[in-house]
Enzyme design. Structure first.
Site, mmCIF file in Angstrom:
data_model
loop_
_atom_site.group_PDB
_atom_site.id
_atom_site.type_symbol
_atom_site.label_atom_id
_atom_site.label_comp_id
_atom_site.label_asym_id
_atom_site.label_seq_id
_atom_site.Cartn_x
_atom_site.Cartn_y
_atom_site.Cartn_z
ATOM 1 C CB CYS A 167 28.942 15.572 39.365
ATOM 2 S SG CYS A 167 29.229 16.628 37.939
ATOM 3 C CG HIS A 227 33.453 15.622 37.672
ATOM 4 N ND1 HIS A 227 32.258 14.953 37.705
ATOM 5 C CD2 HIS A 227 34.200 15.117 38.695
ATOM 6 C CE1 HIS A 227 32.284 14.069 38.706
ATOM 7 N NE2 HIS A 227 33.442 14.157 39.311
#
Length: 1047
Positions: A207, A454
């Site tokens: 990510c 993330h």
């Protein structure tokens, strides 16, 4: 706020957001950050009522006596849903408290249920509330993930240490604050339809890369330059960074669904492990730009990286009392700005150019002038058109000796004026005619903690008022508040929805905050945000020939016709007329209108002189079909050729031609099938030979498989095309490794994903020559850590091989095996305990593995141990105690069942009970004695225990001098060393130093039940035991592996 904790307690694991599992493996995937609901998937939305919320407090008494692995709270209701807290008091296979929010009635809810909640979980510090540990997250709960939370919430050593304040009077307080929000239908959301943009697929932990690639893609000038990088017809996307990036950008521009990044990461030279190792965005940005800068040299786009991102600053040192000044010009592609101690970007720039005084002991040596008072600083010569600001959210904490994330509030403006206050940031050499006014283009966000988390990005591609959130595969429309203010960090307070019930504000520390900012200079934005269309894009053609089909079908591929990555490539401009590109018959394999590559089939028909002849004219009635032949006897599929047929004709009319292709007799009976699809399941349908191709929906370019018709008596393992393709679809080559040598393949077996547990172990047993397959124990592979999972597969604990190979959303091809001395079903009925036996008179500790039925008691363990150890006398009595972090937490009663005893992190110690402890009278006390040192950190005195703790009987009226004499004799310490020891009475971690004349009896309370003792006699002296090398926690991702692009 409650996130402060006394050292050495770390906030390292707030990113470990995982559904609980009895088989938790480490490291956990860093991509499990929960799905966030779109703030605004529609341009206008009605004002909604505040979501329902509740604060729930759970008081757990007699905490150290909990014998269950899992412990649930009472049920409480929020938003019409039932919830409860789930904890693992001694860790879910980790040395941390594990804590989750659980849907209490998940087993009774209807199929397909889902609910979304934002929540925080906390362990309350009952001495200093400000040291309470609180972590927050959000999750969409469903049937597969009915609980969510933190496997590594806080170290057990801190939780069970009464001096820390989390365990007081053997009681722990836990709080949950839950906000229930509307369920988001994640799977049906269409990013392209809702926003006009598509996302990037996540390979496991990519990510961070996805957010950076989206940011770079949405700088059109950069995208245009990538499109114009020259590539050759022999380039493969997996081996050429320019071609892979061109392909990726093209798909982002024209695809309707999310785009994979595997070609690009393969072009970097990355393996699977690299894709699962989370790296730093800033590091990847620098490495990628350096690599592209190098690849652009000598091309029409040389210098693009510098034009876009390069700025210059001047480092200077200027003497105060003599005429001497030293300057050095340096370039930068991005600027690192301090967050800690700065309220916004302007404060960071102020700090960046802050003047440092060099005086006193820090004077500057100015060549012939010698040591001089001077001032040192940095000023900017010029800023780039695209300004990349890296916010220093991560810092090294020297006190705690670890990296920490700075979650402080830090503001950044929509417009950034770097000419402010009469150009205070600019050097005298700067060109003042350039207006350094910037507008915000992208905000890259990091959600999580220092060891992972993330990444996603907020971008406004055209610099309009509309922002978009690019979160891996998902793209949503967002407003400016969401992109800016909500990414400042700090704390968030949610509105109180129950005025009459618990009015404490509901606060979250925002672990999601801006990490990188991209600004575009106003005067350059028309040049940067330029138009990029198809004329900028060179088309890549992959052309397959008959020879390619014959070579690949039955060897490399079974379904479809050809792997286009392995055929010849051509690169032409899109404007080239097709007639100029000399191609015979064409078949476009992909159904997509837009594709990064056009895939073609080249048909060359040879005449009698072996020269190519013109292809026949093709009418609308003609369809081109490709044919494969299946041989059930040899279990082989091969390509045999192609035919033009009339759509109104029937298969029976071409049987003679098919027999000729196959080399069969002209009248051979054959069966015909249409190959339709391979994923997610095989679809291959038998065709009626007497029905027309049109009636059977056979179209141009379809694939027909055929085989001999089988007689009834003929039996084959895979008798027809369909069963063979099913076999191919499900076959799996598994690499088996001995659990003792987990890095080396031992052997490989070709199995079916549909094989049962019994079939798999039988094949393994046969391979290694073992008569009893039940003695085989298998362990699955952790795709993230590239290691065996900590818990083996239970006997018949999974249905099929496919279940053994799956790890979250990844599939492995590795299994570990071990050969047991007894059958696995029998072993699973036993409990294995590692017990350290301390001899009464000898300085030795021997570890014994005790294996007993799970229903056995501690008394049974002791009796078994007596048969294995040497006792000081035949009638010696043993006891089993639990030691953790050099403290005694429990003496196990002989009647306690062993099933729930956890010896993974606790030390189980067995020892003889001394005679003086067997007859303790009312004038005696049995106390704990621990070794300790003092460690001063952050102005707080910390007690650090070490060594082996022990029990000691003290008597009423006995002085410390008497007790010291007995301790010295017991520990066999020399007079010189013992004279340096200090003795203290410790209660709640506070030492009260003792004198030889002090009587200890009255200080210690009588304890009939052993527990986490809060009072003990402390022996303060240096820890002279050999130090073990520090090893990183296996359950955490680290950033130790640098980003590398190899090609």
């Amino acid at each position: 706020m409650t996130m402060m904790t006394p050292p050495p307690l770390d906030q390292e694991d707030e990113e470990m957001l995982v559904p609980h599992s009895d088989l938790v493996e480490g490291p956990q995937p860093m991509e499990v950050a929960p799905v966030e609901p779109a703030a605004s998937t529609v341009e206008t939305q009605p004002v909604e009522e505040p979501p329902p919320s509740l604060k729930f407090t759970w008081t757990i008494e007699n905490f150290t006596r909990l014998n269950t692995k899992k412990h649930y709270s009472d049920t409480f209701a929020v938003g019409g849903y039932k919830w409860r807290i789930l904890i693992f008091p001694k860790g879910n296979n980790v040395d941390h408290l594990s804590m989750y929010l659980d849907v209490a009635d998940s087993s009774t809810l209807p199929y397909g249920w889902s609910r979304y909640a934002q929540f925080s979980l906390a362990v309350v510090n009952q001495i200093h509330n400000k040291y309470s540990i609180r972590k927050d997250t959000q999750h969409q709960f469903n049937g597969r993930e009915s609980d969510w939370g933190f496997t590594s919430f806080m170290p057990l050593s801190d939780l069970y240490d009464p001096t820390r304040g989390y365990l007081v009077n053997d009681t722990v307080l836990i709080e949950a604050e839950v906000v229930v929000r509307k369920v988001l239908d994640y799977w049906s959301y269409d990013s392209k339809k809702e926003t006009g943009y598509v996302g990037l697929k996540n390979q496991g932990a990519t990510c961070y890369m996805n957010s950076l690639l989206q940011t770079l893609y949405h700088i059109p000038y950069f995208r245009k330059a990538v499109y114009h990088m020259p590539t050759t017809e022999n380039d493969m996307p997996t081996g050429s960074i320019p071609l892979a990036l061109q392909s990726l950008f093209y798909k982002l521009q024209y695809n309707d669904t999310s785009v994979a990044t595997k070609e690009l990461t393969k072009s970097f030279g990355w393996d699977t492990y690299d894709s699962f190792m989370q790296h730093d965005v800033q590091e990847l940005n620098r490495v990628l730009c350096e690599k592209l800068e190098d690849k652009m040299k000598g091309t029409v786009v040389e210098g693009t990286i510098q034009k876009l991102f390069e700025g210059h600053h001047m480092n200077y040192i200027e003497c105060m009392n003599v005429d001497y000044k030293s300057t050095r010009k340096e370039s930068f592609y991005d600027l690192q700005l301090d967050v800690k101690g700065c309220k916004d970007v302007y404060a960071s720039f102020d700090k960046y150019v802050e003047v440092e005084q060099l005086e006193g002991d820090n004077k500057y040596h100015a060549e012939e002038h010698g040591l001089q008072d001077a001032k040192k600083g940095v000023l900017f010569i010029d800023f780039p058109p695209v300004l990349q600001l890296q916010l220093k959210r991560f810092e090294y904490d020297f006190v705690r000796d670890t990296m920490v994330k700075i979650n402080d509030r830090y503001e950044f403006p929509l417009q950034l004026d770097l000419d402010r206050e009469d150009g205070k940031y600019l050097s005298p050499d700067a060109d003042r005619s350039v207006r350094n006014l910037y507008t915000l283009h992208s905000v890259l966000v990091h959600s999580g903690g220092v060891h992972g988390g993330h990444y996603y990005a907020f971008i406004r591609p055209t610099l309009s008022d509309q922002w978009y959130k690019f979160d891996d595969e998902r793209v949503t429309k967002e407003d400016v508040k969401r992109a800016l203010e909500e990414q400042y960090g700090g704390e968030e307070e949610l509105p109180q929805t129950n005025p009459g019930f618990n009015n404490a504000p509901f606060k979250f520390t925002k672990y999601s905050n801006a990490y990188m900012l991209v600004y575009i200079r106003e005067s350059d934005k028309d040049k940067i945000i330029c138009n990029v269309d198809e004329k900028d894009i060179a088309e890549h053609l992959r052309v397959a020939r008959d020879e390619d089909l014959k070579e690949q079908i039955g060897r490399d591929i079974y379904f479809d016709l050809v792997d286009h990555d392995k055929v010849r490539s051509f690169r032409i401009q899109k404007q080239t007329p097709f007639s100029l590109f000399k191609v015979g018959q064409l078949r476009e394999v992909s159904n997509k209108t837009h594709n990064a590559e056009l895939k073609l089939f080249l048909e060359v028909e040879l005449g009698l002189d072996l020269r190519p002849i013109a292809p026949p004219d093709k009418t609308k009635e003609d369809i081109l079909l490709f044919f494969k032949l299946y041989d059930p006897e040899k279990v082989k599929l091969r390509y045999v050729g192609r035919l033009f047929v009339k759509s109104t004709s029937k298969p029976i009319e071409i049987l003679a031609k098919l027999n000729q292709m196959a080399g069969f007799a002209p009248e051979e009976e054959i069966e015909v099938y249409e190959e339709i699809k391979f994923e997610p399941s095989v679809m291959c349908e038998h065709l009626d030979k007497r029905a027309s191709f049109r009636l059977s929906q056979i179209e141009d370019g379809d694939i027909i498989c055929f085989q001999k018709s089988l007689a009834e008596k003929e039996e084959f393992q895979y008798p027809d095309v369909t069963s063979f393709l099913e076999y191919v679809h499900n076959r799996q080559v598994v690499h088996f490794r001995s659990l003792e040598k987990p890095k080396e393949d031992d052997f490989c077996l070709e199995l079916s994903k549909l094989h049962t547990y019994d079939e798999v172990v039988e094949r393994v047993a046969r391979q290694i020559g073992l008569d009893d397959p039940s003695k085989i124990r298998l362990t699955s592979h952790n795709c993230y850590s590239q290691q065996p999972k900590p818990q083996p597969i239970k006997y018949r604990g999974v249905d099929h091989l496919s279940d053994m190979l799956v790890h979250y959303n990844q599939t492995s091809d590795i299994l570990y095996y071990e050969v047991l001395d007894i059958p696995l079903p029998e072993l699973q009925g036993l409990k294995n305990l590692k017990v350290a036996f301390h001899h009464a008179t000898k300085e030795e500790v021997v570890i014994h593995n005790i294996r007993l039925p799970k229903q056995s008691t501690v008394g049974d363990v002791i009796n078994e141990l007596k048969t294995k150890v040497e006792l000081s006398h035949p009638n010696a009595e043993l006891r089993l105690i639990e030691v953790f972090y050099h403290k005694i937490y429990k003496t196990f009663p002989p009647s306690e069942k062993i099933e729930n005893i956890n010896d993974q992190y606790w030390t189980l110690r067995a020892e003889e009970i001394p005679e003086d402890e067997k007859n303790i009278g009312p004038q005696d006390r049995l106390i704990h004695v621990y070794h300790f040192t003092r460690d001063t950190a952050q102005n707080q005195m910390q007690i650090q225990n070490f060594g082996e703790p022990f029990f000691l009987v003290i008597h009423d009226g006995e002085t410390l001098a008497d007790i010291k004499e007995r301790i010295q004799k017991k520990l066999q310490v020399s007079d010189d060393d013992f004279a340096k020891w200090k003795f203290a009475f410790l209660s709640l971690g506070r030492p009260e130093y003792l004198h030889d004349s002090d009587v200890l009896f009255a200080r210690f309370q009588r304890r009939d039940v052993y527990g986490a003792w809060e009072q003990y006699l402390g022996l303060e002296h240096p820890d002279t035991s050999p130090k073990r090398p520090h090893t990183a926690n296996q359950n955490r991702h680290t950033y130790e592996k640098p980003v590398k692009i190899y090609n």
